[in-house]
Structures are given as C-alpha cells and as structure tokens.
Design an enzyme around this catalytic site. Structure first.
Site, mmCIF file in Angstrom:
data_model
loop_
_atom_site.group_PDB
_atom_site.id
_atom_site.type_symbol
_atom_site.label_atom_id
_atom_site.label_comp_id
_atom_site.label_asym_id
_atom_site.label_seq_id
_atom_site.Cartn_x
_atom_site.Cartn_y
_atom_site.Cartn_z
ATOM 1 N N ASN A 276 0.866 -1.184 0.000
ATOM 2 C CA ASN A 276 0.000 0.000 0.000
ATOM 3 C C ASN A 276 0.898 1.228 0.000
ATOM 4 O O ASN A 276 1.503 1.547 1.016
ATOM 5 C CB ASN A 276 -0.908 -0.019 1.243
ATOM 6 C CG ASN A 276 -1.704 1.265 1.372
ATOM 7 O OD1 ASN A 276 -1.901 1.975 0.380
ATOM 8 N ND2 ASN A 276 -2.163 1.564 2.576
ATOM 9 N N LYS B 45 0.059 4.263 -0.202
ATOM 10 C CA LYS B 45 -0.572 5.477 0.357
ATOM 11 C C LYS B 45 -0.327 6.642 -0.612
ATOM 12 O O LYS B 45 -0.354 6.443 -1.823
ATOM 13 C CB LYS B 45 -0.041 5.778 1.755
ATOM 14 C CG LYS B 45 -0.059 4.548 2.650
ATOM 15 C CD LYS B 45 0.203 4.873 4.085
ATOM 16 C CE LYS B 45 0.393 3.585 4.862
ATOM 17 N NZ LYS B 45 0.050 3.707 6.257
ATOM 18 N N HIS C 247 -9.350 1.138 4.394
ATOM 19 C CA HIS C 247 -8.110 1.362 5.151
ATOM 20 C C HIS C 247 -8.407 2.304 6.315
ATOM 21 O O HIS C 247 -9.216 3.236 6.190
ATOM 22 C CB HIS C 247 -7.031 1.950 4.238
ATOM 23 C CG HIS C 247 -5.685 1.933 4.873
ATOM 24 N ND1 HIS C 247 -5.299 2.880 5.799
ATOM 25 C CD2 HIS C 247 -4.650 1.064 4.768
ATOM 26 C CE1 HIS C 247 -4.072 2.599 6.213
ATOM 27 N NE2 HIS C 247 -3.659 1.494 5.606
ATOM 28 N N GLU D 1 -6.900 4.721 7.489
ATOM 29 C CA GLU D 1 -6.700 6.159 7.225
ATOM 30 C C GLU D 1 -7.911 6.746 6.526
ATOM 31 O O GLU D 1 -8.264 7.906 6.736
ATOM 32 C CB GLU D 1 -5.413 6.364 6.407
ATOM 33 C CG GLU D 1 -4.181 6.126 7.273
ATOM 34 C CD GLU D 1 -2.974 5.580 6.539
ATOM 35 O OE1 GLU D 1 -2.901 5.665 5.298
ATOM 36 O OE2 GLU D 1 -2.077 5.033 7.221
ATOM 37 N N GLU E 226 -5.701 -5.097 10.195
ATOM 38 C CA GLU E 226 -4.677 -4.087 10.464
ATOM 39 C C GLU E 226 -5.003 -3.383 11.782
ATOM 40 O O GLU E 226 -5.799 -2.432 11.789
ATOM 41 C CB GLU E 226 -4.648 -3.049 9.344
ATOM 42 C CG GLU E 226 -4.307 -3.624 7.997
ATOM 43 C CD GLU E 226 -3.656 -2.581 7.108
ATOM 44 O OE1 GLU E 226 -2.536 -2.825 6.652
ATOM 45 O OE2 GLU E 226 -4.240 -1.509 6.901
ATOM 46 N N GLY F 214 2.276 1.957 10.630
ATOM 47 C CA GLY F 214 3.232 3.056 10.500
ATOM 48 C C GLY F 214 3.913 3.442 11.805
ATOM 49 O O GLY F 214 4.568 4.476 11.881
ATOM 50 N N SER G 199 3.166 -2.525 10.274
ATOM 51 C CA SER G 199 4.617 -2.584 10.475
ATOM 52 C C SER G 199 5.190 -3.974 10.174
ATOM 53 O O SER G 199 6.092 -4.437 10.877
ATOM 54 C CB SER G 199 4.983 -2.124 11.890
ATOM 55 O OG SER G 199 4.563 -0.788 12.088
#
Ligand code: PEP
Length: 246
Positions: free
Chosen positions: A10, A12, A94, A96, A166, A172, A208
């Site tokens: 991904n 991003k 996702h 985010e 996730e 991250g 991660s």
C-alpha cells in the site's frame, strides 16, 4: 484448506506517475511464483503501473473507489473507471480512510458489493484502535466491521474477498502485533464467516510488517499474507517479504 499467500503493498500517497512506472517494471519482473502479489497505488499512478505490470503476475489495485456507478461525486472514481484502465482490484476500508475521510461500515458494504458486481478484486481492511483494544472491544469492533461490510454479499463473492486485519496502533508505528496476537485476531475474523466461506477467505496481516518479522507472522495458520505500507516503498524489502511467505 490451503490458501495461496497474498502480499500487497500500500503506497498510500507516495510516488508520482513517473516514479511508479520504473518501480513497477522492476518489481513485476521479480515476483516469486509461490505468492500472489499486488501494489495498491494512488489514482494518478494507476495507468503507469498497469502498463508496467502488463504480462506479469503483479496485480495493480486502487486505494479507494466510490460505490455509485456514476454521478455528482466530485473528486471520486468509480469501479468502471478503474476497470477501463485495466486495474485488477481495489483496497477499501483502510483505517486512514475511516479516520480522515469518514468512511463508514455502511459505505464499505456498498463499495464491496459494487466492486464485486463490476468484477474487481477487493481487499477490505479492518482493525481496532489502541483505545478499543485496551478497553477490551477488539472482537466487537472486528465483528461489526466484518459483518456490516459483508452483509447481503453472495457466498462466492465473500470467499473471493481478501480481508486485511490491520490493528490501527500497529500501522506506521513500528509496533507490530505479536504473531500470537495477530493469529488470534485472524482466527476470530475467519470464524465470523459461514463454514465454506471462512476457510476460503484470505486474511492478510498489516501493521509494520517488515523483512525481519514477516516470516514469523506469515507462518501463523490463519495469516495468509500481508498488507505492507512503509516496507513496500522500496523494491528490495518488499521482495524480501514476498520471499518470506511460506
Ligand atoms: C498500511 O498502510 O496498510 C500499513 C500496514 O502500513 P505499515 O506497513 O507502514 O505499518
């Protein structure tokens, strides 16, 4: 049942279209044969990535789409627009997008159905926040996210969907769920599906995952692959994770 490993990167909001082409060309030529691989790239990189991956096993995914076929949705992109570019699939849900763009479970239910109806492959991301884990709500959150998104979807479409577990606190941050923690969440998610679907659905771990922890995570019986953020932005670490898949 044996499920073929599936590892997706991904990106991003990283890489321009001119950077995407050479990167994908290099990666696409080196994907190992024992694993399915994809890159989820920004909309502006899709055409270059599709061209660079042509004729290879590497799949190209978008990072979002709108659920409507067309209409007055300024700034949005439909499934038909992705298909017309030759895109293989789409990542939806996702954290985010849930956190910064107010993506709801109900919208994801519509997106999942629309993507399947159009013939796109789908990765649906789910996961709890740190506060939700600490207050003992992890399973309730995963249940709500999975059950709402999959409500009304035909069994074959459900089984063909990839779920990415996730934990938001691991994305991250360099904090990875332990293999045991991740395995427990994956087994829980698998158990939310009816028999005959749960054993077919692929569940990736994301948060991660790096070359040095991938093998241990990917060895867990219910971890069928990874969704990789930071470590997918360079070819070598991403290939090392692909190689670590059993
Ligand atoms: C992600 O963006 O989905 C992700 C898992 O990021 P990272 O690997 O950087 O934690």
């Amino acid at each position: 049942m044996s499920r073929r490993p599936f590892v997706a990167g991904n990106w991003k909001m990283h890489k321009t279209s001119s950077e995407a082409g050479p990167f994908v060309r290099d990666l696409a030529g080196r994907v190992p044969g024992h694993v399915d691989a994809a890159v989820c790239v920004p909309f502006t990189d899709l055409a270059a990535a599709v061209e660079a991956a042509a004729g290879s096993a590497l799949k190209v995914y978008a990072q979002n789409m709108h659920q409507a076929e067309q209409g007055a949705f300024t700034g949005e992109v439909s499934a038909a627009m992705l298909l017309d570019l030759g895109v293989d699939g789409v990542l939806i849900g996702h954290s985010e997008r849930r956190q910064y763009f107010a993506e709801t479970d109900e919208a994801l239910q519509a997106k999942l159905a629309a993507a399947h109806a159009a013939g796109l492959d789908v990765i649906l991301a789910v996961g709890e926040t740190e506060a939700e884990r600490e207050s003992g709500q992890t399973e309730a959150v995963l249940r709500r996210q999975v059950e709402t998104a999959f409500a009304g979807l035909a069994e074959d479409a459900a089984a063909a969907t990839t779920v990415a577990y996730e934990p938001v606190w691991a994305i991250g941050t360099g904090k990875t769920a332990t293999p045991e923690m991740a395995q427990a969440a994956h087994a829980f998610i698998r158990g939310l599906f009816p028999a005959g679907v749960g054993d077919r659905v692929r569940i990736q771990y994301g948060g991660s995952m790096k070359p040095d922890n991938a093998a241990q995570l990917l060895a867990q019986p219910d971890i069928d692959g990874g969704l990789i953020g930071g470590a997918s932005l360079e070819v070598e670490p991403f290939l090392a994770i692909l190689a670590a898949a059993p």
